[in-house]
Scaffold this motif. Structure first.
Motif, PDB file in Angstrom:
ATOM      1  N   GLY A  58      43.935  35.680  33.210  1.00  0.00           N
ATOM      2  CA  GLY A  58      44.743  35.467  34.555  1.00  0.00           C
ATOM      3  C   GLY A  58      45.358  36.788  35.060  1.00  0.00           C
ATOM      4  N   GLY A  59      46.338  36.746  35.785  1.00  0.00           N
ATOM      5  CA  GLY A  59      47.107  37.816  36.371  1.00  0.00           C
ATOM      6  C   GLY A  59      48.396  37.836  36.887  1.00  0.00           C
ATOM      7  N   LYS A  60      48.677  38.602  37.523  1.00  0.00           N
ATOM      8  CA  LYS A  60      49.936  38.825  38.038  1.00  0.00           C
ATOM      9  C   LYS A  60      50.017  39.433  39.614  1.00  0.00           C
ATOM     10  N   VAL A  61      50.834  38.783  40.563  1.00  0.00           N
ATOM     11  CA  VAL A  61      50.967  39.320  41.721  1.00  0.00           C
ATOM     12  C   VAL A  61      52.062  40.134  41.814  1.00  0.00           C
ATOM     13  N   PHE A  62      52.043  41.270  42.341  1.00  0.00           N
ATOM     14  CA  PHE A  62      53.172  42.200  42.637  1.00  0.00           C
ATOM     15  C   PHE A  62      53.311  42.305  44.196  1.00  0.00           C
ATOM     16  N   GLY A  63      54.141  41.268  44.620  1.00  0.00           N
ATOM     17  CA  GLY A  63      54.285  41.290  46.156  1.00  0.00           C
ATOM     18  C   GLY A  63      54.771  42.221  46.962  1.00  0.00           C
ATOM     19  N   ASP A  64      55.924  43.066  46.324  1.00  0.00           N
ATOM     20  CA  ASP A  64      56.459  44.097  46.983  1.00  0.00           C
ATOM     21  C   ASP A  64      55.448  45.227  46.881  1.00  0.00           C
ATOM     22  N   ALA A  65      54.718  45.326  45.973  1.00  0.00           N
ATOM     23  CA  ALA A  65      53.758  46.548  45.897  1.00  0.00           C
ATOM     24  C   ALA A  65      52.416  46.310  46.612  1.00  0.00           C
ATOM     25  N   ARG A  66      52.184  45.065  46.988  1.00  0.00           N
ATOM     26  CA  ARG A  66      50.878  44.291  47.604  1.00  0.00           C
ATOM     27  C   ARG A  66      49.686  44.786  46.604  1.00  0.00           C
ATOM     28  N   VAL A  67      49.835  44.553  45.321  1.00  0.00           N
ATOM     29  CA  VAL A  67      48.852  44.473  44.546  1.00  0.00           C
ATOM     30  C   VAL A  67      48.841  43.353  43.369  1.00  0.00           C
ATOM     31  N   VAL A  68      47.635  43.013  43.110  1.00  0.00           N
ATOM     32  CA  VAL A  68      47.609  42.093  41.962  1.00  0.00           C
ATOM     33  C   VAL A  68      46.667  42.494  40.855  1.00  0.00           C
ATOM     34  N   VAL A  69      47.191  42.366  39.741  1.00  0.00           N
ATOM     35  CA  VAL A  69      46.609  42.874  38.552  1.00  0.00           C
ATOM     36  C   VAL A  69      46.078  41.720  37.536  1.00  0.00           C
ATOM     37  N   THR A  70      44.895  41.607  37.179  1.00  0.00           N
ATOM     38  CA  THR A  70      44.350  40.680  36.262  1.00  0.00           C
ATOM     39  C   THR A  70      43.781  41.105  35.078  1.00  0.00           C
ATOM     40  N   GLN A  71      43.600  40.272  34.261  1.00  0.00           N
ATOM     41  CA  GLN A  71      43.075  40.664  32.791  1.00  0.00           C
ATOM     42  C   GLN A  71      41.883  39.690  32.631  1.00  0.00           C
ATOM     43  N   PRO A  72      40.570  39.777  33.120  1.00  0.00           N
ATOM     44  CA  PRO A  72      39.688  38.663  32.915  1.00  0.00           C
ATOM     45  C   PRO A  72      39.248  38.545  31.582  1.00  0.00           C
ATOM     46  N   SER A  73      39.270  39.344  30.690  1.00  0.00           N
ATOM     47  CA  SER A  73      39.047  39.180  29.174  1.00  0.00           C
ATOM     48  C   SER A  73      40.238  40.372  28.484  1.00  0.00           C
ATOM     49  N   ALA A  74      40.450  40.174  27.261  1.00  0.00           N
ATOM     50  CA  ALA A  74      41.280  40.799  26.592  1.00  0.00           C
ATOM     51  C   ALA A  74      41.109  42.469  26.735  1.00  0.00           C
ATOM     52  N   GLY A  75      42.124  43.119  27.363  1.00  0.00           N
ATOM     53  CA  GLY A  75      41.841  44.281  27.339  1.00  0.00           C
ATOM     54  C   GLY A  75      41.119  45.049  28.519  1.00  0.00           C
ATOM     55  N   ASP A  76      40.803  44.137  29.418  1.00  0.00           N
ATOM     56  CA  ASP A  76      40.027  44.413  30.566  1.00  0.00           C
ATOM     57  C   ASP A  76      40.883  44.285  31.593  1.00  0.00           C
ATOM     58  N   PHE A  77      41.467  45.243  32.314  1.00  0.00           N
ATOM     59  CA  PHE A  77      42.381  45.066  33.603  1.00  0.00           C
ATOM     60  C   PHE A  77      41.794  45.454  34.817  1.00  0.00           C
ATOM     61  N   LYS A  78      42.025  44.538  35.808  1.00  0.00           N
ATOM     62  CA  LYS A  78      41.348  44.827  37.057  1.00  0.00           C
ATOM     63  C   LYS A  78      42.622  44.893  38.112  1.00  0.00           C
ATOM     64  N   GLY A  79      42.614  45.729  39.270  1.00  0.00           N
ATOM     65  CA  GLY A  79      43.602  45.800  40.240  1.00  0.00           C
ATOM     66  C   GLY A  79      42.905  45.423  41.490  1.00  0.00           C
ATOM     67  N   PHE A  80      43.637  44.762  42.512  1.00  0.00           N
ATOM     68  CA  PHE A  80      43.044  44.367  43.512  1.00  0.00           C
ATOM     69  C   PHE A  80      44.175  44.595  44.687  1.00  0.00           C
ATOM     70  N   SER A  81      43.982  45.009  45.917  1.00  0.00           N
ATOM     71  CA  SER A  81      44.908  44.488  47.024  1.00  0.00           C
ATOM     72  C   SER A  81      45.359  43.194  46.847  1.00  0.00           C
ATOM     73  N   ALA A  82      46.448  42.700  47.045  1.00  0.00           N
ATOM     74  CA  ALA A  82      47.031  41.561  47.346  1.00  0.00           C
ATOM     75  C   ALA A  82      47.197  40.988  48.769  1.00  0.00           C
TER      76      ALA A  82
END
Ligand code: FES
Length: 139
Positions: A58-82
């Protein structure tokens, strides 16, 4: 707390998904509406957050920062513009392997940012996630 800000498209130039995310800091000005598609560059997450706050699959949206961070698989973190590439809303949530925009229902893949469901046609721009110990930041 942090106030909602609107990143100047001129200040950000066009990063086009470049290599290093050097355009990290956006001198956010003020604003006015802030929901324009032109502000779709998203932001950064300079304050470390615990990796444990990002659910696996899953992931988490950081609205104030306009970023979303996900972890598609354990230990694999991805960041995207929100910032949704459709019309500039901040995406609402991450559910069922998708980053979901509540404005018109676009969905993006948590691993790649690719569009899974329109009306958006362009992927969410990737951000660089740096993990340090049990924390991460996004540039
Ligand atoms: Fe996100 Fe329209 S702004 S779906």
């Amino acid at each position: 707390m942090s106030q909602p800000t609107s990143c100047s498209r001129r200040a950000l130039l066009k990063s086009g998904g470049g290599a290093a995310g050097a355009l990290a800091l956006c001198a956010c000005g003020s604003g006015g509406g802030g929901d324009s598609a032109a502000a779709a560059q998203g932001g950064t997450l300079g304050t470390p957050v615990p990796t444990s706050s990002i659910p696996v699959g899953g992931g988490k949206v950081f609205g104030d920062a306009r970023v979303v961070v996900t972890q598609p698989s354990a230990g694999d973190f991805k960041g995207f513009s929100a910032v949704c590439t459709h019309a500039g809303c901040i995406v609402a949530m991450v559910v069922n392997g998708a980053i979901v925009c509540g404005c018109h229902g676009s969905e993006f893949d948590i691993a790649t940012g690719a569009v899974k469901q329109g009306p958006a046609t362009r992927p969410l721009p990737a951000r660089t996630v740096t993990v340090s110990g049990s924390d991460l930041t996004v540039a």
